[in-house]
Write a protein that holds these residues in place. Structure first.
Motif, PDB file in Angstrom:
ATOM      1  N   VAL A 105       0.805  -1.243  -0.029  1.00  0.00           N
ATOM      2  CA  VAL A 105      -0.014   0.120  -0.125  1.00  0.00           C
ATOM      3  C   VAL A 105       0.983   1.222   0.169  1.00  0.00           C
ATOM      4  O   VAL A 105       1.800   1.449   0.743  1.00  0.00           O
ATOM      5  N   VAL A 106       0.631   2.084  -0.827  1.00  0.00           N
ATOM      6  CA  VAL A 106       1.522   3.292  -0.975  1.00  0.00           C
ATOM      7  C   VAL A 106       0.810   4.656  -0.766  1.00  0.00           C
ATOM      8  O   VAL A 106      -0.267   4.578  -1.488  1.00  0.00           O
ATOM      9  N   VAL A 107       1.318   5.110  -0.030  1.00  0.00           N
ATOM     10  CA  VAL A 107       0.447   6.420   0.540  1.00  0.00           C
ATOM     11  C   VAL A 107       1.270   7.767   0.001  1.00  0.00           C
ATOM     12  O   VAL A 107       2.459   8.166   0.611  1.00  0.00           O
ATOM     13  N   SER A 108       0.946   8.312  -0.957  1.00  0.00           N
ATOM     14  CA  SER A 108       1.250   9.542  -1.600  1.00  0.00           C
ATOM     15  C   SER A 108       0.873  10.821  -0.826  1.00  0.00           C
ATOM     16  O   SER A 108      -0.560  10.961  -0.885  1.00  0.00           O
ATOM     17  N   ILE A 109       1.611  11.890  -0.437  1.00  0.00           N
ATOM     18  CA  ILE A 109       1.233  12.965   0.269  1.00  0.00           C
ATOM     19  C   ILE A 109       1.463  14.219  -0.419  1.00  0.00           C
ATOM     20  O   ILE A 109       2.787  14.334  -0.838  1.00  0.00           O
ATOM     21  N   ASP A 110       0.628  15.148  -0.516  1.00  0.00           N
ATOM     22  CA  ASP A 110       0.844  16.420  -1.050  1.00  0.00           C
ATOM     23  C   ASP A 110       0.714  17.432   0.241  1.00  0.00           C
ATOM     24  O   ASP A 110      -0.048  17.302   1.121  1.00  0.00           O
ATOM     25  N   HIS A 111       1.569  18.037   0.202  1.00  0.00           N
ATOM     26  CA  HIS A 111       1.920  19.069   1.309  1.00  0.00           C
ATOM     27  C   HIS A 111       1.393  20.531   0.979  1.00  0.00           C
ATOM     28  O   HIS A 111       2.181  21.175   0.361  1.00  0.00           O
ATOM     29  N   THR A 112      -0.013  20.587   1.272  1.00  0.00           N
ATOM     30  CA  THR A 112      -0.652  21.837   0.862  1.00  0.00           C
ATOM     31  C   THR A 112       0.316  23.387   1.136  1.00  0.00           C
ATOM     32  O   THR A 112       0.818  23.373   2.356  1.00  0.00           O
ATOM     33  N   TRP A 113       0.328  24.056   0.197  1.00  0.00           N
ATOM     34  CA  TRP A 113       0.814  25.544   0.073  1.00  0.00           C
ATOM     35  C   TRP A 113       2.398  25.248  -0.026  1.00  0.00           C
ATOM     36  O   TRP A 113       3.066  26.456  -0.337  1.00  0.00           O
ATOM     37  N   GLU A 114       3.124  24.124   0.118  1.00  0.00           N
ATOM     38  CA  GLU A 114       4.241  23.796  -0.518  1.00  0.00           C
ATOM     39  C   GLU A 114       4.102  23.038  -1.922  1.00  0.00           C
ATOM     40  O   GLU A 114       5.112  23.185  -2.692  1.00  0.00           O
ATOM     41  N   SER A 115       3.309  22.132  -1.930  1.00  0.00           N
ATOM     42  CA  SER A 115       3.125  21.675  -3.218  1.00  0.00           C
ATOM     43  C   SER A 115       2.704  22.592  -4.423  1.00  0.00           C
ATOM     44  O   SER A 115       2.139  23.586  -3.910  1.00  0.00           O
ATOM     45  N   PRO A 116       3.382  22.303  -5.586  1.00  0.00           N
ATOM     46  CA  PRO A 116       3.116  23.378  -6.420  1.00  0.00           C
ATOM     47  C   PRO A 116       1.239  23.501  -6.873  1.00  0.00           C
ATOM     48  O   PRO A 116       0.976  24.361  -7.164  1.00  0.00           O
ATOM     49  N   GLU A 117       0.668  22.468  -6.598  1.00  0.00           N
ATOM     50  CA  GLU A 117      -0.942  22.489  -6.794  1.00  0.00           C
ATOM     51  C   GLU A 117      -1.694  21.312  -5.963  1.00  0.00           C
ATOM     52  O   GLU A 117      -1.069  20.206  -6.394  1.00  0.00           O
ATOM     53  N   VAL A 118      -2.705  21.588  -5.492  1.00  0.00           N
ATOM     54  CA  VAL A 118      -3.412  20.478  -4.848  1.00  0.00           C
ATOM     55  C   VAL A 118      -4.800  20.888  -5.002  1.00  0.00           C
ATOM     56  O   VAL A 118      -5.273  21.841  -4.573  1.00  0.00           O
ATOM     57  N   GLU A 119      -5.622  19.966  -5.851  1.00  0.00           N
ATOM     58  CA  GLU A 119      -6.844  20.077  -5.773  1.00  0.00           C
ATOM     59  C   GLU A 119      -7.758  19.356  -4.834  1.00  0.00           C
ATOM     60  O   GLU A 119      -7.312  18.155  -4.608  1.00  0.00           O
ATOM     61  N   PHE A 120      -8.774  20.016  -4.219  1.00  0.00           N
ATOM     62  CA  PHE A 120      -9.458  19.511  -3.002  1.00  0.00           C
ATOM     63  C   PHE A 120     -10.725  19.053  -3.494  1.00  0.00           C
ATOM     64  O   PHE A 120     -11.321  19.455  -4.692  1.00  0.00           O
ATOM     65  N   PRO A 121     -11.640  18.198  -2.900  1.00  0.00           N
ATOM     66  CA  PRO A 121     -12.884  17.778  -3.277  1.00  0.00           C
ATOM     67  C   PRO A 121     -13.904  18.706  -3.727  1.00  0.00           C
ATOM     68  O   PRO A 121     -14.832  18.586  -4.575  1.00  0.00           O
ATOM     69  N   ASP A 122     -13.804  20.070  -3.216  1.00  0.00           N
ATOM     70  CA  ASP A 122     -14.625  20.958  -3.708  1.00  0.00           C
ATOM     71  C   ASP A 122     -14.265  21.785  -4.799  1.00  0.00           C
ATOM     72  O   ASP A 122     -14.761  22.730  -5.497  1.00  0.00           O
ATOM     73  N   GLY A 123     -13.077  21.219  -5.522  1.00  0.00           N
ATOM     74  CA  GLY A 123     -12.606  22.009  -6.643  1.00  0.00           C
ATOM     75  C   GLY A 123     -11.586  22.791  -6.467  1.00  0.00           C
ATOM     76  O   GLY A 123     -10.993  23.466  -7.800  1.00  0.00           O
TER      77      GLY A 123
END
Length: 365
Positions: A152-170
């Motif tokens: 099982v691979v858990v990939s994490i986006d680190h919000t505000w440091e990642s270049p772009e993170v899209e959330f469920p609300d779009g």
């Protein structure tokens, strides 16, 4: 390699969007393991920790890739539309410097099915940490291959440091202005360690996180070492061409003090700035450690850049894309099979005629 990424981040944060042109259909290389692959995305909120970049509760997007049962299912998206548009306009050629034509990254074909039924049982867990200026999806080929092998691979986006993170609300949350490089690097890596520990806590009810591995590219490789030093649940780590020194050249704690668990360093070919930190780390670490070099590779060869830009007519290094993918997959799987499953195929004992492009620098074995 973190230094170059920080400089690029400062110069392209305000880049404007460009229209997407027609491009070849892109597909990730197929996994090599015996299992089908499932994928699910999770929105995790840590109400106990204020977001260190913008305030409010800390919110993260995480992807799980896992071994799945055969059966129908929707193809898992590579990137969501909003994140894909930003990746194309800003990240691909700005932060990452790929030099690719405008591309619909949301249409890249993956090998996973969204929310597929998992294979019963408890499977070893690996955390994937992306490089600076890379979204978590830029390591999908690695995550799919490990999932196909039963992880099982858990990939994490680190919000505000990642270049772009899209959330469920779009909504799409993009990278903050890095500001002074050394201070940004120290803060960002501290946040990554805290984020990873929170994610392991949040997933403890559904996954066995008592003994996990961690792999990261570039800054993600440094995050793997720092998290391993901070959290005893992380028992084995892989650093794919990431510095173990701060921006000012001083040693990160794992390089100065070493690590107690097994750790693998895999570097690019040619000139590199990882040398001082890696040399110090190997000298300070008295447990199992190896340093490898992939001939003909570039810094980005340890990400999906090994497979996707060549399909757009943009070569990466001198190593054939299929060879780059096949070789690094073999060594990453060998490492985690040995230390998370107790299955040693001895590939990491020394050079192998099956993979002549992977070399063991003198003194590393």
């Amino acid at each position: 390699m973190i230094r170059r990424s920080l400089v690029l981040a400062v110069t392209v944060l305000l880049a404007s969007a460009a229209p997407v042109s027609a491009a070849p259909k892109l597909a990730l290389p197929q996994p090599t393991g015996p299992y089908r692959v499932g994928e699910t995305a999770l929105h995790l909120v840590d109400p106990a920790r204020a977001d260190p970049w913008r305030g409010g509760p800390r919110e993260l997007m995480v992807t799980l890739h896992y071994p799945a049962l055969p059966g129908p299912g929707r193809p898992a998206p590579y990137m969501l539309p909003g994140a894909a548009a930003h990746f194309d306009a800003v990240t691909a050629n700005g932060l990452l410097g790929l030099g690719v034509p405008a591309t619909d990254w949301a249409s890249v074909r993956t090998n996973a099915r969204r929310d597929a039924v998992p294979v019963p049982g408890r499977h070893p867990v690996i955390v994937y940490s992306p490089g600076l200026g890379e979204p978590r999806t830029w390591g999908t080929a690695t995550a799919e291959d490990l999932a196909g092998r039963g992880y099982v691979v858990v990939s994490i986006d680190h919000t505000w440091e990642s270049p772009e993170v899209e959330f469920p609300d779009g909504s799409v949350r993009t990278m903050v202005d890095p500001g002074e490089p050394d201070a940004f690097l120290r803060k960002a890596l501290g946040v990554r360690v805290a984020d990873t520990r929170f994610v392991l806590d949040a997933l403890s009810s559904r996954l066995d996180v008592s003994r996990v591995g961690m792999i990261g590219h570039s800054m993600g490789g440094a995050a793997a070492a720092l998290t391993m030093a901070a959290d005893p649940r992380v028992v084995a780590g892989v650093n794919l061409d990431g510095n173990l020194t701060w921006f000012d050249g001083s040693l990160m704690p794992p390089a100065a003090d070493g690590l107690h668990g097994p750790f693998l360093l895999v570097g690019k070919d040619g000139e590199t700035d990882t040398g001082p930190g890696w040399t110090a780390f190997l000298a300070a670490t008295h447990g199992w450690a190896r340093q490898l070099k992939l001939l003909g590779s570039e810094h980005a060869s340890f990400t999906d850049a090994a497979a996707l830009p060549p399909l757009l007519g943009v070569p990466l290094g001198t190593l054939h894309p299929a060879t780059a993918v096949r070789t690094q997959r073999a060594y990453v799987a060998s490492f985690f099979d040995r230390w998370l499953r107790g299955r040693d195929d001895h590939l990491l004992d020394g050079p192998s005629p099956r993979y002549p492009e992977m070399v063991f620098p003198r003194g590393s074995s």
